[in-house]
Design a protein around this motif. Structure first.
Motif, PDB file in Angstrom:
ATOM      1  N   LYS A 152      -4.652   4.249 -76.937  1.00 43.11           N
ATOM      2  CA  LYS A 152      -6.029   4.740 -77.012  1.00 43.11           C
ATOM      3  C   LYS A 152      -6.084   6.073 -77.750  1.00 43.11           C
ATOM      4  CE  LYS A 152      -7.968   2.523 -72.897  1.00 43.11           C
ATOM      5  NZ  LYS A 152      -8.690   2.751 -71.620  1.00 43.11           N
ATOM      6  N   TYR A 153      -7.241   6.335 -78.333  1.00 41.96           N
ATOM      7  CA  TYR A 153      -7.429   7.618 -79.003  1.00 41.96           C
ATOM      8  C   TYR A 153      -7.686   8.698 -77.957  1.00 41.96           C
ATOM      9  CZ  TYR A 153      -7.742   4.581 -83.024  1.00 41.96           C
ATOM     10  OH  TYR A 153      -7.456   3.636 -83.973  1.00 41.96           O
ATOM     11  N   LEU A 154      -7.316   9.920 -78.290  1.00 40.18           N
ATOM     12  CA  LEU A 154      -7.386  11.016 -77.319  1.00 40.18           C
ATOM     13  C   LEU A 154      -8.777  11.174 -76.723  1.00 40.18           C
ATOM     14  CD1 LEU A 154      -5.191  13.677 -79.164  1.00 40.18           C
ATOM     15  CD2 LEU A 154      -4.543  12.225 -77.239  1.00 40.18           C
ATOM     16  N   SER A 155      -9.798  11.116 -77.570  1.00 42.31           N
ATOM     17  CA  SER A 155     -11.160  11.328 -77.080  1.00 42.31           C
ATOM     18  C   SER A 155     -11.633  10.202 -76.172  1.00 42.31           C
ATOM     19  CB  SER A 155     -12.125  11.485 -78.258  1.00 42.31           C
ATOM     20  OG  SER A 155     -12.025  10.385 -79.131  1.00 42.31           O
ATOM     21  N   GLN A 156     -10.971   9.061 -76.238  1.00 42.48           N
ATOM     22  CA  GLN A 156     -11.308   7.966 -75.325  1.00 42.48           C
ATOM     23  C   GLN A 156     -10.754   8.215 -73.924  1.00 42.48           C
ATOM     24  OE1 GLN A 156      -9.588   4.741 -77.735  1.00 42.48           O
ATOM     25  NE2 GLN A 156     -11.633   3.886 -77.963  1.00 42.48           N
ATOM     26  N   CYS A 157      -9.854   9.182 -73.825  1.00 40.13           N
ATOM     27  CA  CYS A 157      -9.200   9.478 -72.542  1.00 40.13           C
ATOM     28  C   CYS A 157      -9.574  10.870 -72.040  1.00 40.13           C
ATOM     29  CB  CYS A 157      -7.687   9.367 -72.698  1.00 40.13           C
ATOM     30  SG  CYS A 157      -7.128   7.743 -73.236  1.00 40.13           S
ATOM     31  N   HIS A 158     -10.699  11.390 -72.500  1.00 35.94           N
ATOM     32  CA  HIS A 158     -11.188  12.713 -72.086  1.00 35.94           C
ATOM     33  C   HIS A 158     -10.232  13.832 -72.492  1.00 35.94           C
ATOM     34  CE1 HIS A 158     -14.353  10.696 -69.873  1.00 35.94           C
ATOM     35  NE2 HIS A 158     -13.446   9.956 -69.274  1.00 35.94           N
TER      36      HIS A 158
ATOM     37  N   LYS B 240      -4.859   2.072 -86.801  1.00 36.03           N
ATOM     38  CA  LYS B 240      -5.785   1.037 -87.257  1.00 36.03           C
ATOM     39  C   LYS B 240      -7.128   1.637 -87.645  1.00 36.03           C
ATOM     40  CE  LYS B 240      -3.792  -2.684 -84.440  1.00 36.03           C
ATOM     41  NZ  LYS B 240      -4.047  -3.661 -83.336  1.00 36.03           N
ATOM     42  N   GLU B 241      -7.532   2.665 -86.902  1.00 33.85           N
ATOM     43  CA  GLU B 241      -8.800   3.347 -87.175  1.00 33.85           C
ATOM     44  C   GLU B 241      -8.527   4.848 -87.290  1.00 33.85           C
ATOM     45  OE1 GLU B 241     -12.041   0.786 -84.752  1.00 33.85           O
ATOM     46  OE2 GLU B 241     -10.367   1.536 -83.553  1.00 33.85           O
ATOM     47  N   PRO B 242      -7.969   5.279 -88.407  1.00 33.35           N
ATOM     48  CA  PRO B 242      -7.550   6.682 -88.559  1.00 33.35           C
ATOM     49  C   PRO B 242      -8.687   7.686 -88.422  1.00 33.35           C
ATOM     50  CG  PRO B 242      -7.505   5.521 -90.664  1.00 33.35           C
ATOM     51  CD  PRO B 242      -7.690   4.485 -89.609  1.00 33.35           C
ATOM     52  N   GLU B 243      -9.919   7.236 -88.648  1.00 35.64           N
ATOM     53  CA  GLU B 243     -11.047   8.164 -88.525  1.00 35.64           C
ATOM     54  C   GLU B 243     -11.255   8.639 -87.093  1.00 35.64           C
ATOM     55  OE1 GLU B 243     -12.829   3.954 -88.374  1.00 35.64           O
ATOM     56  OE2 GLU B 243     -11.200   5.009 -89.385  1.00 35.64           O
ATOM     57  N   PHE B 244     -10.641   7.951 -86.134  1.00 33.69           N
ATOM     58  CA  PHE B 244     -10.773   8.346 -84.732  1.00 33.69           C
ATOM     59  C   PHE B 244      -9.688   9.326 -84.297  1.00 33.69           C
ATOM     60  CE2 PHE B 244     -12.898   3.994 -83.851  1.00 33.69           C
ATOM     61  CZ  PHE B 244     -14.082   4.481 -84.387  1.00 33.69           C
ATOM     62  N   GLY B 245      -8.743   9.622 -85.184  1.00 35.16           N
ATOM     63  CA  GLY B 245      -7.738  10.638 -84.886  1.00 35.16           C
ATOM     64  C   GLY B 245      -6.471  10.106 -84.248  1.00 35.16           C
ATOM     65  N   SER B 246      -5.803  10.993 -83.530  1.00 39.40           N
ATOM     66  CA  SER B 246      -4.492  10.690 -82.961  1.00 39.40           C
ATOM     67  C   SER B 246      -4.605   9.917 -81.650  1.00 39.40           C
ATOM     68  CB  SER B 246      -3.726  11.991 -82.729  1.00 39.40           C
ATOM     69  OG  SER B 246      -2.424  11.732 -82.251  1.00 39.40           O
TER      70      SER B 246
ATOM     71  N   GLU C 287     -20.143   3.018 -78.762  1.00 37.89           N
ATOM     72  CA  GLU C 287     -19.846   4.444 -78.723  1.00 37.89           C
ATOM     73  C   GLU C 287     -18.610   4.738 -79.567  1.00 37.89           C
ATOM     74  OE1 GLU C 287     -18.853   7.950 -75.447  1.00 37.89           O
ATOM     75  OE2 GLU C 287     -19.428   5.937 -74.797  1.00 37.89           O
ATOM     76  N   VAL C 288     -18.742   5.686 -80.476  1.00 36.94           N
ATOM     77  CA  VAL C 288     -17.652   6.036 -81.374  1.00 36.94           C
ATOM     78  C   VAL C 288     -16.955   7.296 -80.858  1.00 36.94           C
ATOM     79  CG1 VAL C 288     -17.022   6.706 -83.723  1.00 36.94           C
ATOM     80  CG2 VAL C 288     -18.851   5.043 -83.346  1.00 36.94           C
ATOM     81  N   PRO C 289     -15.654   7.227 -80.597  1.00 34.92           N
ATOM     82  CA  PRO C 289     -14.956   8.419 -80.118  1.00 34.92           C
ATOM     83  C   PRO C 289     -14.932   9.516 -81.172  1.00 34.92           C
ATOM     84  CG  PRO C 289     -13.405   6.657 -80.627  1.00 34.92           C
ATOM     85  CD  PRO C 289     -14.776   6.060 -80.727  1.00 34.92           C
ATOM     86  N   VAL C 290     -14.983  10.756 -80.723  1.00 31.33           N
ATOM     87  CA  VAL C 290     -14.981  11.894 -81.633  1.00 31.33           C
ATOM     88  C   VAL C 290     -13.542  12.274 -81.949  1.00 31.33           C
ATOM     89  CG1 VAL C 290     -15.712  14.281 -81.937  1.00 31.33           C
ATOM     90  CG2 VAL C 290     -17.152  12.695 -80.649  1.00 31.33           C
TER      91      VAL C 290
END
Length: 221
Positions: A202-208, A147-153, A75-78
């Motif tokens: 963690k990326y924001l979208s991974q934390c709801h 490390k994965e800038p495409e996933f955002g902040s 699953e890829v975070p948005v």
């Protein structure tokens, strides 16, 4: 054992035949022995496959087993483009009451019986009469170092932006002191659950925390 299997097959055959014969359209599908065999084979195959899919996905939903290709299709975070932060200030001595407030807020979303208690508790713990709402947008410089800038902040980056705003704003000058840091910033997601410091990387979208969400943040002083 063999006789039992034969009896089951006969029962299935009789049931399918009777069902198909009940309709003039489907009756033509069993007009000859060959067409009957093909039709029954397709029906039985369809039922078996559907049963398998229902059991398989129900098991995944109930966490009885895992998706067989979870390591391949991850699953890829948005990317979270912007969020709205409702900011307030609370004394560190009221930390436990603050956590109690958000547990109650999470559980009272659809229960009006808790709303009065929630307002009373909020009046006891928050230093500001109202939350102040801010809009945070994330540009490439906010996540290009990841490390994965495409996933955002990340959570830590948002927490730091909130603390910087708090520290630089005259609105909160009475609460400023040199001992405060971003570790004193509490962050809650769109489920009113605390996003702990352990989730900082963690990326924001991974934390709801998703694009356009309105979430709460508390600075402890």
């Amino acid at each position: 054992m063999l006789s039992t299997a034969v009896e089951i097959i006969q029962c299935v055959d009789e049931y399918i035949t009777k069902t198909l014969q009940s309709n003039s359209f489907t009756e033509n599908l069993i007009g000859t022995p060959t067409s009957k065999f093909i039709t029954e084979f397709l029906i039985i195959t369809f039922v078996i496959l559907m049963s398998y899919e229902v059991i398989y996905w129900s098991g995944i939903y109930l966490s009885l087993w895992e998706y067989h290709a979870k390591d391949i299709f991850t699953e890829v975070p948005v990317h979270c483009a912007h969020v709205y932060i409702r900011l307030n200030v609370v004394s560190k001595s009221k930390l436990e009451k603050t956590k109690e407030y958000y547990v109650l807020k999470k559980n009272s979303k659809y229960n009006v019986l808790y709303w009065n208690k929630l307002n009373q508790l909020g009046g006891e713990i928050f230093s500001l009469d109202r939350f102040i709402k801010y809009h945070f947008e994330f540009s490439p410089e906010d996540f290009e170092m990841n490390k994965e800038p495409e996933f955002g902040s990340t959570v830590d980056h948002l927490r730091e932006k909130i603390f910087t705003l708090f520290k630089d704003s005259e609105v909160y000058s009475q609460f400023h002191n040199d001992k405060l840091s971003k570790t004193d910033v509490l962050l809650f997601n769109n489920r009113n659950e605390e996003v702990t410091h352990a989730s900082g990387d963690k990326y924001l979208s991974q934390c709801h925390i998703e694009t356009g969400n309105v979430i709460d943040s508390i600075v402890l002083y």
